[in-house]
Write an enzyme that holds these catalytic residues in place. Structure first.
Site, short mmCIF file in Angstrom:
data_model
loop_
_atom_site.label_atom_id
_atom_site.label_comp_id
_atom_site.label_asym_id
_atom_site.label_seq_id
_atom_site.Cartn_x
_atom_site.Cartn_y
_atom_site.Cartn_z
N HIS A 1 85.12 45.66 -63.05
CA HIS A 1 84.06 44.69 -63.30
C HIS A 1 84.60 43.28 -63.52
O HIS A 1 83.81 42.34 -63.67
CB HIS A 1 83.20 45.11 -64.50
CG HIS A 1 82.16 46.12 -64.16
ND1 HIS A 1 80.84 45.78 -63.93
CD2 HIS A 1 82.24 47.45 -63.96
CE1 HIS A 1 80.15 46.88 -63.64
NE2 HIS A 1 80.99 47.91 -63.65
N SER B 1 72.82 28.25 -59.32
CA SER B 1 71.83 27.39 -59.96
C SER B 1 70.55 28.14 -60.30
O SER B 1 69.69 27.61 -61.00
CB SER B 1 71.49 26.22 -59.03
OG SER B 1 70.90 26.70 -57.82
N ASP C 1 58.82 22.69 -54.16
CA ASP C 1 59.76 21.87 -54.94
C ASP C 1 61.10 21.69 -54.22
O ASP C 1 62.05 21.14 -54.78
CB ASP C 1 60.00 22.50 -56.32
CG ASP C 1 60.67 23.87 -56.23
OD1 ASP C 1 60.75 24.42 -55.11
OD2 ASP C 1 61.11 24.39 -57.28
#
Length: 700
Positions: free
Chosen positions: A223, A641, A681
């Site tokens: 991981h 983001s 947007d």
């Protein structure tokens, strides 16, 4: 009285046996679903890898985008990475009340961090980046295999997977004591993902690593891989906690992960690795691998392989004609051995010295390219690169061989049968038997092997005649009460001593009377959670199940036998569960021993629809693919983001369209992305991403 005692004893033994059977069945459900999810992750990654290997970028812009999509940690050179993650320019406001770090770190800093995290405080991004920067500098100087001696400390404590469960780490330190010059620790990978405090665990471990570099040792787990982090929550956790500087922190963490050592040796007798071994595991090769090349172990680079094969054949004395004829000239031209200019006269010492330095530098640069040292690390030699350069006379391995070595030690599991075979359950690594363990231990003169990677109900488990020890330190891993955590202590005699625990506040506050009843209630709670997850899995495959049931329902009666039900369910889910034993919890019993499968599936749909007010067929698709869709979303969202920009969507669609042979103009792609951007947007969030699939499903 004697007969009554025997009767009570029989009843009690039968009751305990049934309780244990329920516990084991519950465990099998959790583990099977977990491994199936890991398999989906590797399949998805292999799909993207296939696309990348068969996609020819039409411009440098596309090439940069594709390389950053999967190899984002490698896209920065040393100076660029430091400039990108410039922590010195960040100001810490006066209103900040959390802990403050100054380097070099002292034990008081670690104590302050532990107290702050207990109070749910957050470390400022400046200090996080500074810590990661110093950790990376330290890790780069470490060998691939750390060496620990019990001579310098009373005991060495080995901890397994923590998976973001900070309470378990606090409990280990409370019971065993903090790292110190007299108390060494080895943390065996999988520090992050699944739990909610992965970043805090990393900060604590890295802090102690820098304070006590000789007493604290960290191994890489499967991981510690940014592709795995995209699916299992760590990337999301970082971005949620550090909305402004999260991208920089993630970038640095990716780079730190690839520098983590691969294994630890205690007294040259006990090998500690995260996953396991295979019949080809070679510690000598692991010692010399350039470990930082493998930002993500899931993907082994294939594009450079043909070039390296040519170089390796030439080194081993084979002719250029025997190497790949089609590409040999091109490959050799990429990395020709420099021919030194004629040496100047010894009379001019300054000129001769300059000539020697230049010749040596050219040879070093050639050796760098030969052993495939990443360009991003070309500003200083590290421990492993020095090892590689000084061993050029020895055997030379392909990148694929090196990648397999790392994949096997991070992803493999032991099995009771002899031999070594592919780990099809997880989708990566292998299964290794007792004969493989014996061979590797004898080859390297080892006593036994410690590994983690698998959750165990008691926190630890021996296998292979006590030659393989699995240690798992995340308690309550699947559900509260599902398992205990454990750590193991080794003294100079190398005899393991175990400490078990359960970081569960509910269990700690129970009275003696409640504790007697608690195991039954706890098993019922864990069992309920397991069957809920299993019903979701069944519902997610409704369409496939109907097709499988109809294959047994030749006369279209809408009924099948319970035996056929069990066979059909396993043929669809491939979970390897004892379906006949689980049937009473999943299917209502009928007098004639048959099942109305459509009614049963409708009941499953009603149960899920009570939680999500969406049409059944669409909900099935979302349940089945949500993890994959979220992972795809995070792969496309290369800057983390939380939004997919039009450019990211545009480049990704070109990758898909080249695979599906769909001709679509740039204007067509722009129209498509605008239709998905419902709130206009200029970006696509995850809800809009899922909504696009809903609209496609409805139109179909």
């Amino acid at each position: 009285a004697f007969k009554a005692a025997v009767l009570i004893q029989r009843w009690y033994r039968r009751y305990v046996a049934r309780l244990e059977m329920r516990r084991r069945c519950t465990w099998r459900i959790f583990q099977s679903i977990e491994y199936a999810c890991e398999q989906d992750q590797i399949k998805l990654h292999n799909f993207f890898s296939y696309l990348m290997d068969h996609f020819t970028p039409s411009s440098s812009k596309e090439r940069d985008f594709i390389s950053r999509m999967f190899l984002s940690g490698e896209s920065f050179k040393e100076a660029e990475l430091e400039k990108y993650c410039d922590y010195e320019s960040m100001e810490v406001p006066d209103s900040y009340t959390g802990p403050r770090l100054s380097f070099p770190l002292l034990p008081d800093h670690a104590t302050a961090l532990l107290e702050a995290f207990k109070q749910k405080q957050q470390l400022h991004a400046r200090y996080v980046l500074n810590l990661l920067h110093e950790t990376r500098k330290h890790l780069k100087q470490l060998p691939n295999i750390s060496h620990v001696s019990t001579c310098y400390s009373e005991e060495v404590t080995v901890c397994g997977d923590l998976h973001g469960q900070l309470d378990d780490l606090f409990l280990i330190f409370y019971k065993n004591g903090l790292p110190s010059p007299s108390k060494s620790y080895v943390f065996n990978g999988d520090f992050v993902d699944r739990g909610k405090q992965s970043l805090e665990i990393l900060i604590v471990l890295f802090t102690f690593l820098l304070i006590y570099p000789k007493e604290v040792h960290l191994n890489r787990g499967n991981h510690e891989d940014h592709m795995v982090n995209l699916r299992y929550g760590f990337a999301k956790e970082v971005m949620q906690k550090y909305k402004v500087h999260g991208k920089k922190i993630l970038k640095m963490i990716q780079n730190v992960f690839c520098w983590l050592p691969l294994a630890t040796l205690i007294d040259q007798k006990v090998l500690i690795i995260h996953g396991g071994i295979s019949d080809t595991t070679d510690l000598d090769m692991l010692e010399k691998i350039q470990r930082n090349k493998f930002i993500s172990v899931l993907r082994g680079k294939k594009r450079k392989e043909s070039n390296r094969n040519v170089e390796i054949k030439e080194i081993n004395g084979e002719s250029k004609v025997e190497a790949d004829p089609a590409g040999s000239e091109a490959a050799l031209s990429l990395c020709p051995q420099p021919r030194p200019a004629q040496a100047p006269s010894m009379a001019n010492r300054l000129e001769f010295s300059r000539w020697v330095r230049q010749t040596v530098q050219e040879q070093i640069e050639w050796c760098r390219r030969l052993v495939d040292i990443s360009e991003s690390e070309d500003e200083e030699l590290t421990y492993s690169s020095v090892v590689s350069l000084t061993d050029l006379d020895g055997p030379c391995w392909t990148r694929q061989e090196e990648w397999k070595q790392i994949l096997d030690i991070l992803w493999s599991d032991p099995m009771p049968q002899e031999g070594c075979r592919a780990n099809t359950v997880r989708g990566g690594g292998c299964y290794f038997g007792p004969d493989v363990t014996k061979m590797i231990l004898e080859k390297h003169k080892l006593q036994f092997l410690i590994r983690s990677h698998e959750c165990k109900q008691d926190g630890y488990e021996f296998c292979h005649s006590r030659k393989v020890l699995t240690i798992f330190s995340a308690s309550n891993y699947y559900e509260i009460g599902s398992n205990r955590g454990a750590y193991v202590k080794l003294g100079p005699d190398l005899v393991p001593h175990f400490v078990q625990y359960q970081a569960n506040k509910t269990a700690h506050t129970l009275t003696m009377t409640q504790r007697q009843v608690f195991p039954v209630a706890l098993i019922s709670r864990v069992e309920e959670s397991a069957f809920r997850a299993l019903r979701e899995k069944l519902f997610a495959h409704t369409s496939a199940l109907i097709s499988a049931f109809k294959a047994y329902d030749k006369d279209n009666t809408g009924r099948i036998t319970l035996s056929n039900w069990a066979t059909a369910v396993e043929s669809v889910l491939h979970l390897g569960l004892p379906w006949r034993m689980l049937r009473p919890q999943l299917v209502r019993s009928t007098a004639d021993g048959t099942l109305e499968y459509k009614c049963w599936l409708d009941d499953l749909a009603m149960e899920q629809r009570s939680q999500e007010h969406i049409q059944s067929s669409l909900l099935e698709v979302i349940y089945r693919n949500r993890s994959n869709l979220e992972t795809i979303f995070r792969i496309i969202d290369r800057d983390h983001s939380g939004l997919i920009s039009f450019e990211e969507f545009h480049q990704t669609w070109k990758l898909f369209s080249s695979h599906m042979n769909i001709e679509l103009t740039d204007d067509g792609i722009n129209d498509l992305v605008r239709s998905i951007d419902f709130n206009k947007d200029g970006n696509i969030d995850f809800n809009e991403f899922l909504e696009a699939f809903r609209l496609v499903k409805q139109s179909q």
